[in-house]
Scaffold this motif. Structure first.
Motif, mmCIF file in Angstrom:
data_model
loop_
_atom_site.group_PDB
_atom_site.id
_atom_site.type_symbol
_atom_site.label_atom_id
_atom_site.label_comp_id
_atom_site.label_asym_id
_atom_site.label_seq_id
_atom_site.Cartn_x
_atom_site.Cartn_y
_atom_site.Cartn_z
ATOM 1 N N SER A 124 35.032 44.354 45.824
ATOM 2 C CA SER A 124 33.717 43.788 46.143
ATOM 3 C C SER A 124 33.213 44.275 47.496
ATOM 4 C CB SER A 124 33.772 42.259 46.126
ATOM 5 O OG SER A 124 34.415 41.791 47.294
ATOM 6 N N MET A 125 34.133 44.753 48.332
ATOM 7 C CA MET A 125 33.735 45.271 49.660
ATOM 8 C C MET A 125 33.805 46.802 49.694
ATOM 9 S SD MET A 125 33.000 42.545 51.483
ATOM 10 C CE MET A 125 33.239 42.711 53.254
ATOM 11 N N GLU A 126 33.933 47.416 48.529
ATOM 12 C CA GLU A 126 33.942 48.886 48.395
ATOM 13 C C GLU A 126 35.089 49.560 49.154
ATOM 14 O OE1 GLU A 126 29.996 50.612 48.750
ATOM 15 O OE2 GLU A 126 29.088 48.752 48.006
ATOM 16 N N VAL A 127 36.205 48.840 49.242
ATOM 17 C CA VAL A 127 37.393 49.454 49.865
ATOM 18 C C VAL A 127 38.186 50.214 48.805
ATOM 19 C CG1 VAL A 127 39.554 48.981 51.098
ATOM 20 C CG2 VAL A 127 37.509 47.658 51.622
ATOM 21 N N VAL A 128 38.206 49.685 47.574
ATOM 22 C CA VAL A 128 38.757 50.426 46.433
ATOM 23 C C VAL A 128 37.684 50.446 45.351
ATOM 24 C CG1 VAL A 128 41.196 49.855 46.845
ATOM 25 C CG2 VAL A 128 39.794 48.328 45.441
ATOM 26 N N LEU A 129 37.920 51.304 44.374
ATOM 27 C CA LEU A 129 36.974 51.421 43.258
ATOM 28 C C LEU A 129 37.573 50.714 42.050
ATOM 29 C CD1 LEU A 129 34.481 53.165 43.691
ATOM 30 C CD2 LEU A 129 35.622 54.973 42.378
ATOM 31 N N GLU A 130 36.783 49.871 41.373
ATOM 32 C CA GLU A 130 37.277 49.191 40.160
ATOM 33 C C GLU A 130 36.882 50.081 38.984
ATOM 34 O OE1 GLU A 130 35.399 45.365 39.585
ATOM 35 O OE2 GLU A 130 37.386 44.481 39.333
ATOM 36 N N THR A 131 37.836 50.843 38.451
ATOM 37 C CA THR A 131 37.477 51.832 37.418
ATOM 38 C C THR A 131 37.482 51.226 36.014
ATOM 39 O OG1 THR A 131 39.775 52.518 37.373
ATOM 40 C CG2 THR A 131 38.260 53.842 38.715
ATOM 41 N N ASP A 132 38.136 50.078 35.857
ATOM 42 C CA ASP A 132 38.171 49.372 34.576
ATOM 43 C C ASP A 132 38.636 47.952 34.886
ATOM 44 O OD1 ASP A 132 38.174 48.786 31.879
ATOM 45 O OD2 ASP A 132 39.203 50.639 31.318
ATOM 46 N N VAL A 133 38.801 47.137 33.857
ATOM 47 C CA VAL A 133 39.275 45.771 34.130
ATOM 48 C C VAL A 133 40.673 45.855 34.747
ATOM 49 C CG1 VAL A 133 39.854 43.527 33.093
ATOM 50 C CG2 VAL A 133 37.960 44.896 32.173
ATOM 51 N N ASP A 134 40.837 45.258 35.913
ATOM 52 C CA ASP A 134 42.131 45.233 36.615
ATOM 53 C C ASP A 134 42.732 46.621 36.832
ATOM 54 O OD1 ASP A 134 42.311 42.565 37.229
ATOM 55 O OD2 ASP A 134 43.175 42.023 35.293
#
Ligand SMILES: C[S@@+](CC[C@H](N)C(=O)[O-])C[C@H]1O[C@@H](n2cnc3c(N)ncnc32)[C@H](O)[C@@H]1O
Length: 426
Positions: A124-134
């Motif tokens: 949510s803070m753009e520190v990692v990318l959520e590429t899919d669920v979990d």
């Protein structure tokens, strides 16, 4: 900024902070962006400042309150926790630097129900990318945090500074809002019960905070001009040209980095000027020198244990350099340090180079003012203004030759200065 004429706090709290300036700021951003080139750090800083001002202008006071009181502290503890778990290092080793929560929790030995909450917070803070669920992938930001040198900021602040900083308001209320000036009886001692000066305390800890601190010191200034860069201080012209290039020059000390930490400044100098004449000495307290020796630094660096409250043992060096040293100390102690250096100097030749922030009288930046509050908290010391530096230096019996400012500064710190001094005529 135009102040709104309303007495209704709820309406003020939910209206953008500086709506009237939004279009001006958007215009400013696009003009900085259009002239942005990768080799112009000042343009990038101007763009960043305008973008930050735009965010502040568009946010409502309520949004800003939640940002500072919710978003920033929870991001801090999230980062600190996942760094401890080694999550960024695990992602770095994975294919495409990407993994799902099942794999990450198994490899890090953490509960997937817990880890998934932290990873969501980071996404949510753009520190990692959520590429899919979990499922998460590194960004450039989290890739850098896989390196201990950069990640150390979080455990260092948690263990070494924040416990006292969060009790600063309470301490100040109890001490009648008097500016702290006693390094042995200030906010840090109040919050932790320690009786020592912060440096003595940090060296005694067995929880890695000391190593975290040294790593952080070697990292926080990356990307800025070093003091030896011509955009900051013309070192060849000012120092090297007077070192005779004869066989005897092997005996001459060109620079002593006093309280030089684990040697990042002196190493940078020698990588920038591998042919620099004379000898280069790194001084600090024994356990710091031990950590510096373990890092594979330039072979020309001579390591020396030295307490700067005792007489300087390297006599007649062309320059004694001190970076972020005097700001740790009250005036009384800073004077003691300078007087211990003076005995090694002769008028007209030896220089003292004081690399510190000289805080602007107006428009001081976020970085040097943040450091000022940290200095107040842990050491009852301060970031000084230029006039305060001049006063302390002259009182010590030195003369300010010139205050060099890093031109075209690549950082958010507009106060960074190199104060070049010599012995005053007696
Ligand atoms: C804020 S750090 C700055 C380190 C380095 N110059 C830099 O800019 O990253 C202050 C340094 O002063 C050293 N120091 C503290 N007390 C000292 C003393 N009495 N004698 C020598 N060094 C000391 C600390 O170990 C630390 O490395």
């Amino acid at each position: 900024m135009v102040l709104r004429e309303s007495t209704n706090m709820d309406s003020l709290a939910t209206f953008p902070c500086d709506w009237d300036n939004v279009s001006l700021l958007v215009h400013e951003i696009s003009s900085h962006a259009s002239s942005l080139s990768s080799n112009c750090p000042q343009q990038r800083i101007n763009l960043l400042k305008a973008a930050r001002s735009l965010t502040f202008a568009v946010q409502t006071p309520m949004e800003r309150i939640l940002w500072h009181s919710w978003a920033e502290p929870t991001l801090f503890v999230t980062l600190d926790t996942v760094i401890q778990l080694g999550i960024f290092s695990l992602l770095k080793e994975a294919k495409n630097m990407e993994m799902d929560i099942g794999q990450l929790s198994k490899k890090s030995g953490s509960d997937p129900a817990l880890l998934s909450r932290f990873m969501k917070r980071l996404a949510s803070m753009e520190v990692v990318l959520e590429t899919d669920v979990d499922r998460y992938q590194l960004t450039n930001m989290s890739l850098v945090l896989s390196a201990p040198k950069y990640a150390s900021a979080f455990p260092f602040l948690r263990k070494g500074i924040i416990p006292a900083m969060f009790r600063l308001p309470e301490y100040l209320a109890k001490s009648d809002y008097i500016n702290p000036t006693d390094p042995l009886n200030g906010p840090f001692q109040y919050a932790t019960g320690a009786s020592e000066n912060w440096f003595a305390w940090v060296r005694m800890q067995q929880n890695g905070v000391f190593e975290n601190f040294n790593n952080h010191m070697s990292a926080y200034n990356e990307g800025n001009y070093g003091f030896m860069d011509p955009e900051f201080y013309p070192i060849e012209e000012q120092l090297f040209k007077d070192i005779p290039a004869t066989a005897d020059s092997a005996e001459l000390v060109t620079l002593v980095d006093v309280g030089g930490g684990i040697g990042h400044d002196i190493a940078r100098l020698l990588s920038r000027f591998p042919e620099a004449p004379g000898r280069f000495v790194l001084q600090d307290l024994p356990n710091v020198i031990k950590q510096a020796r373990e890092a594979s630094l330039n072979k020309r660096i001579e390591f020396m244990e030295h307490n700067f409250f005792t007489e300087q043992s390297v006599k007649g060096a062309r320059a004694y350099y001190m970076h972020s040293v005097l700001h740790d100390w009250t005036n009384e102690k800073a004077l003691e340090i300078l007087r211990c250096l003076k005995v090694a100097m002769t008028p007209g030749y030896n220089r003292v180079l004081i690399h510190e922030n000289a805080i602007s009288h107006v428009n001081a930046d976020w970085q040097s003012t943040a450091l000022d509050i940290m200095m107040m908290t842990i050491l009852s010391s301060k970031e000084r203004r230029e006039s305060e530096w001049r006063q302390t230096i002259e009182e010590a019996g030195l003369k300010v030759l010139k205050i060099w400012r890093s031109s075209n500064i690549a950082s958010s710190n507009n106060a960074e200065s190199l104060i070049e001094c010599e012995l005053a005529e007696s």
